[in-house]
Design a protein around this motif. Structure first.
Motif, PDB file in Angstrom:
ATOM      1  N   ALA A  34       7.084  14.701   2.285  1.00 59.90           N
ATOM      2  CA  ALA A  34       5.516  13.613   2.233  1.00 59.90           C
ATOM      3  C   ALA A  34       6.674  12.509   1.029  1.00 59.90           C
ATOM      4  O   ALA A  34       6.761  12.759   0.056  1.00 59.90           O
ATOM      5  CB  ALA A  34       4.280  14.227   1.451  1.00 59.90           C
ATOM      6  N   SER A  35       6.028  11.104   1.154  1.00 59.90           N
ATOM      7  CA  SER A  35       6.658   9.975   0.158  1.00 59.90           C
ATOM      8  C   SER A  35       5.378   9.922  -0.311  1.00 59.90           C
ATOM      9  O   SER A  35       4.268  10.171   0.034  1.00 59.90           O
ATOM     10  CB  SER A  35       6.767   9.127   1.336  1.00 59.90           C
ATOM     11  N   ALA A  36       5.566   9.118  -1.103  1.00 61.71           N
ATOM     12  CA  ALA A  36       4.519   8.744  -2.379  1.00 61.71           C
ATOM     13  C   ALA A  36       3.417   7.872  -1.544  1.00 61.71           C
ATOM     14  O   ALA A  36       3.916   7.187  -0.363  1.00 61.71           O
ATOM     15  CB  ALA A  36       4.707   8.261  -3.271  1.00 61.71           C
ATOM     16  N   ILE A  37       2.409   7.409  -1.765  1.00 63.97           N
ATOM     17  CA  ILE A  37       1.398   6.884  -1.039  1.00 63.97           C
ATOM     18  C   ILE A  37       1.316   5.496  -1.470  1.00 63.97           C
ATOM     19  O   ILE A  37       1.617   5.134  -2.717  1.00 63.97           O
ATOM     20  CB  ILE A  37      -0.084   7.715  -1.683  1.00 63.97           C
ATOM     21  N   THR A  40       2.723   3.338  -4.410  1.00 66.60           N
ATOM     22  CA  THR A  40       2.637   4.022  -5.600  1.00 66.60           C
ATOM     23  C   THR A  40       3.868   3.657  -6.407  1.00 66.60           C
ATOM     24  O   THR A  40       3.720   4.218  -7.717  1.00 66.60           O
ATOM     25  CB  THR A  40       2.022   5.716  -5.224  1.00 66.60           C
ATOM     26  N   THR A  41       4.659   4.094  -5.665  1.00 64.96           N
ATOM     27  CA  THR A  41       6.178   4.557  -6.441  1.00 64.96           C
ATOM     28  C   THR A  41       6.555   3.158  -7.098  1.00 64.96           C
ATOM     29  O   THR A  41       6.929   2.806  -8.675  1.00 64.96           O
ATOM     30  CB  THR A  41       7.173   5.115  -5.606  1.00 64.96           C
ATOM     31  N   ASP A  42       6.428   1.593  -6.587  1.00 66.70           N
ATOM     32  CA  ASP A  42       6.678   0.713  -7.213  1.00 66.70           C
ATOM     33  C   ASP A  42       5.618   0.580  -8.398  1.00 66.70           C
ATOM     34  O   ASP A  42       5.884  -0.203  -9.538  1.00 66.70           O
ATOM     35  CB  ASP A  42       6.316  -0.479  -5.932  1.00 66.70           C
ATOM     36  N   GLY A 122       4.479   9.758  -7.697  1.00 68.27           N
ATOM     37  CA  GLY A 122       4.016   9.909  -6.364  1.00 68.27           C
ATOM     38  C   GLY A 122       4.056  10.920  -5.657  1.00 68.27           C
ATOM     39  O   GLY A 122       2.660  10.689  -4.637  1.00 68.27           O
ATOM     40  N   GLU A 123       4.844  12.037  -5.897  1.00 68.22           N
ATOM     41  CA  GLU A 123       5.307  12.813  -4.876  1.00 68.22           C
ATOM     42  C   GLU A 123       4.229  13.690  -4.852  1.00 68.22           C
ATOM     43  O   GLU A 123       3.927  14.446  -3.670  1.00 68.22           O
ATOM     44  CB  GLU A 123       6.332  12.733  -4.011  1.00 68.22           C
ATOM     45  N   ARG A 124       4.508  14.104  -6.430  1.00 69.46           N
ATOM     46  CA  ARG A 124       3.532  15.686  -6.378  1.00 69.46           C
ATOM     47  C   ARG A 124       1.943  15.280  -5.667  1.00 69.46           C
ATOM     48  O   ARG A 124       1.053  15.747  -5.881  1.00 69.46           O
ATOM     49  CB  ARG A 124       3.811  15.488  -7.694  1.00 69.46           C
ATOM     50  N   GLY A 189       9.029  14.264  -1.024  1.00 71.88           N
ATOM     51  CA  GLY A 189      10.273  14.088  -0.739  1.00 71.88           C
ATOM     52  C   GLY A 189      10.570  13.171  -1.894  1.00 71.88           C
ATOM     53  O   GLY A 189       9.734  13.629  -2.936  1.00 71.88           O
ATOM     54  N   PHE A 190      11.537  13.128  -2.077  1.00 72.32           N
ATOM     55  CA  PHE A 190      12.687  12.167  -3.212  1.00 72.32           C
ATOM     56  C   PHE A 190      12.415  12.503  -4.370  1.00 72.32           C
ATOM     57  O   PHE A 190      14.138  12.215  -5.339  1.00 72.32           O
ATOM     58  CB  PHE A 190      11.273  11.251  -3.476  1.00 72.32           C
ATOM     59  N   ILE A 191      12.048  13.491  -4.527  1.00 77.46           N
ATOM     60  CA  ILE A 191      12.291  14.137  -5.877  1.00 77.46           C
ATOM     61  C   ILE A 191      12.416  15.824  -5.363  1.00 77.46           C
ATOM     62  O   ILE A 191      12.718  16.878  -5.424  1.00 77.46           O
ATOM     63  CB  ILE A 191      10.861  14.909  -6.884  1.00 77.46           C
ATOM     64  N   GLY A 203      16.458   8.841  -5.757  1.00 75.47           N
ATOM     65  CA  GLY A 203      17.302   6.792  -5.266  1.00 75.47           C
ATOM     66  C   GLY A 203      16.281   6.911  -4.643  1.00 75.47           C
ATOM     67  O   GLY A 203      15.623   7.346  -3.736  1.00 75.47           O
ATOM     68  N   ARG A 204      16.084   4.998  -4.361  1.00 78.91           N
ATOM     69  CA  ARG A 204      14.509   4.695  -3.875  1.00 78.91           C
ATOM     70  C   ARG A 204      14.346   4.890  -2.468  1.00 78.91           C
ATOM     71  O   ARG A 204      15.953   4.135  -1.919  1.00 78.91           O
ATOM     72  CB  ARG A 204      14.649   3.484  -4.365  1.00 78.91           C
ATOM     73  N   GLY A 205      13.748   5.888  -1.425  1.00 82.21           N
ATOM     74  CA  GLY A 205      13.934   5.550  -0.375  1.00 82.21           C
ATOM     75  C   GLY A 205      14.418   7.343   0.134  1.00 82.21           C
ATOM     76  O   GLY A 205      14.489   7.562   1.140  1.00 82.21           O
ATOM     77  N   GLY A 206      14.489   7.514  -1.277  1.00 85.13           N
ATOM     78  CA  GLY A 206      14.864   8.968  -0.968  1.00 85.13           C
ATOM     79  C   GLY A 206      14.128  10.619  -0.312  1.00 85.13           C
ATOM     80  O   GLY A 206      14.740  11.458  -0.184  1.00 85.13           O
ATOM     81  N   SER A 207      12.992   9.976   0.413  1.00 82.73           N
ATOM     82  CA  SER A 207      11.766  11.063   1.212  1.00 82.73           C
ATOM     83  C   SER A 207      13.179  11.108   2.492  1.00 82.73           C
ATOM     84  O   SER A 207      13.233  12.164   2.926  1.00 82.73           O
ATOM     85  CB  SER A 207      10.942  10.890   1.300  1.00 82.73           C
ATOM     86  N   ASP A 208      13.784  10.451   2.693  1.00 84.02           N
ATOM     87  CA  ASP A 208      14.860  10.728   3.979  1.00 84.02           C
ATOM     88  C   ASP A 208      15.418  11.246   3.785  1.00 84.02           C
ATOM     89  O   ASP A 208      15.909  12.268   4.631  1.00 84.02           O
ATOM     90  CB  ASP A 208      15.473   8.469   4.432  1.00 84.02           C
ATOM     91  N   TYR A 209      16.212  11.107   2.951  1.00 84.21           N
ATOM     92  CA  TYR A 209      17.063  12.457   2.086  1.00 84.21           C
ATOM     93  C   TYR A 209      16.632  13.603   2.053  1.00 84.21           C
ATOM     94  O   TYR A 209      17.495  15.117   3.255  1.00 84.21           O
ATOM     95  CB  TYR A 209      18.217  11.434   0.595  1.00 84.21           C
TER      96      TYR A 209
END
Ligand code: ADP
Ligand code: ASP
Ligand code: MG
Length: 464
Positions: A34-37, A40-42, A122-124, A189-191, A203-209
């Motif tokens: 899951a990415s942040a909703i 939210t990250t911005d 955001g992701e948490r 994701g992301f964290i 890094g930004r967009g890190g949920s893909d990673y």
């Protein structure tokens, strides 16, 4: 399956995501990321800047907006029986988030480490909400953070690098028992976290990673990236109205595109997938039955067209090193890259004229000043380099397609089109893979250059 922020942006979209998981879960073992909703990250970044300036009033206002928004979604997606538990979990996170912001504002200090800690919320916050939404449609789920699932990274906060071997081992060890209990893990994701437990971001967009890392660790059959467009397109649809979806692209092409496509996919995200040859599907969460784009090891034809797509990466700058003493002097380039490297400045593009009098490097705009300082310290006063310049107004345009390899005249058409569009090109590079030609133009000219190239190669008429 990874769901991007827009695919989770409100209660209806959350429920839609849960239905997608439900639809594919009986026949598949699924891990959800899951990415942040939404944004939210911005918003958390904005809060971090406000807190750093000590503007607590505005920081608090934006903070309570985020907190209330998440609680509102939670109340409308969770089942009756689970609402209380979910709300109390979110309230706990909300108060921890509040204390973090107060702390930053109090010290007026925002370190890369405290920034990652703040962004992690955001992701948490989103993962437990998605887990509860999926549970409300009858699935057994468990929300986990990147650290809980075992993704370990170095301590390069803001853009941490995963420690692959240990992460893969830990991920297998922690997720296997969940599947045995037929529980679907819903991972932030992301964290991730350093070995000693500090929260890092990829890094930004890190949920893909995160998604491709987990897939590689688990030997997944496929990676599905759910987003808000029908797939990878010939150009950013926000810039080019007649951009078309690409049915299939090779990892080589997707790597070039994502590296230079900035937002579409995290630049490093395709590496684990390419390494394990795991196919990636990019699909629209609003139209889940559409095929989307398949990224795989196959070189795919493109209806005879040499260029497949054109993308833009913004927020970059140029650092130029010059000096007459550089001509024929070996080792200057090595020193340049060495000092960038040891200062964590990532070089995205390089060009050196054959006179050897200058070397220009494109780096993230936020790294320009740090890069210039690092090079000044390392190179000035040694007789070879006498000027080091940083410029911040730049963007990269990348023209990508495996058919470009060995086809003469592509560069001429690219530059012809850009020139006709009245855009001045400041720097050029072609990767030796010949999968891409990249040019640097000033930020305001970027969209015009993309449109001109898209038009020249008639990408809007792509049938594949
Ligand atoms: P998510 O929240 O799902 O991660 P992103 O905003 O990170 O989504 O990426 C999807 C967006 O990327 C699209 O809405 C689109 O505007 C943009 N984009 C940029 N270049 C492309 C491209 N070549 N193909 C498709 N989308 C692109
Ligand atoms: N939420 C993070 C970001 O906006 C990560 C992601 O969405 O992939 O960059
Ligand atoms: Mg994204």
């Amino acid at each position: 399956m990874k769901f991007g922020g827009t695919s989770l942006a409100n209660a209806a979209r959350m429920k839609n995501a849960a239905r997608i998981i439900q639809r594919y879960s009986p026949q598949n073992k699924i891990v959800v990321v899951a990415s942040a909703i939404g944004e939210t990250t911005d918003q958390l970044i904005e809060i971090s800047e406000l807190a750093k300036k000590g503007d607590l009033q505005r920081a608090r206002k934006l903070l309570s907006k985020i907190q209330a928004f998440h609680l509102k979604i939670a109340r409308s997606v969770a089942s009756k029986g689970e609402t209380r538990e979910l709300v109390s979990r979110l309230e706990q996170l909300n108060s921890e988030l509040g204390r973090t912001v107060e702390g930053i504002a109090h010290l007026r200090e925002l370190t890369p480490r405290s920034r990652d800690y703040l962004l992690s919320f955001g992701e948490r916050l989103s993962a437990p909400i998605l887990a509860a939404t999926a549970s409300a449609v009858g699935l057994k789920t468990r929300a986990l953070t990147g650290a809980e699932v075992g993704i370990a990274t170095d301590d390069n906060f803001g853009e941490a690098t995963p420690l692959m071997e240990i992460s893969y081992h830990q991920v297998q060890e922690r997720l296997d028992p969940l599947w045995t209990r037929r529980t679907i893990p819903v991972v932030t994701g992301f964290i991730a976290a350093t070995i000693d437990g500090s929260i890092t971001t990829l890094g930004r967009g890190g949920s893909d990673y995160t998604a491709t890392l987990l897939a590689a660790a688990l030997g997944a059959d496929e990676i599905w990236i759910w987003t808000d467009v029908n797939g990878l397109m010939t150009a950013d649809p926000r810039i080019v109205k007649d951009a078309k979806v690409l049915q299939s692209v090779s990892f080589g092409e997707a790597l070039e595109l994502s590296y230079f496509g900035a937002k579409m996919m995290h630049p490093r995200a395709l590496q684990p997938a390419a390494q394990k040859r795991t196919p990636v599907r990019i699909k629209n969460s609003s139209k889940p039955t559409r095929d989307g784009t398949l990224v795989s090891v196959k070189e795919s034809p493109n209806g005879g067209r040499v260029v497949k797509a054109v993308s833009i990466i913004r927020d970059v700058g140029i650092v130029t090193v010059g000096g007459t003493g550089m001509m024929g002097a070996p080792g200057v380039a090595a020193k340049v890259f060495q000092s960038f490297g040891s200062n964590n400045v990532n070089v995205m593009m390089i060009s050196q004229g054959s006179s050897e009098a200058t070397i220009s490097c494109v780096v993230a705009r936020k790294d320009v000043d740090r890069g210039v300082r690092a090079l000044q310290l390392a190179l000035l006063g040694q007789g070879q380099v006498d000027k080091i310049l940083g410029e911040k107004d730049a963007c990269i345009i990348a023209v990508v397609g495996s058919g470009m390899k060995g086809t003469p005249g592509v560069a001429a058409r690219v530059f012809g089109a850009v020139a006709k569009g009245g855009v001045n090109v400041r720097m050029v590079a072609q990767g030796s893979s010949e999968y891409n030609i990249s040019l640097v133009v000033s930020e305001k000219d970027g969209p015009r250059a993309v449109k001109a190239i898209h038009e020249e190669f008639q990408l809007g008429k792509t049938s594949s």
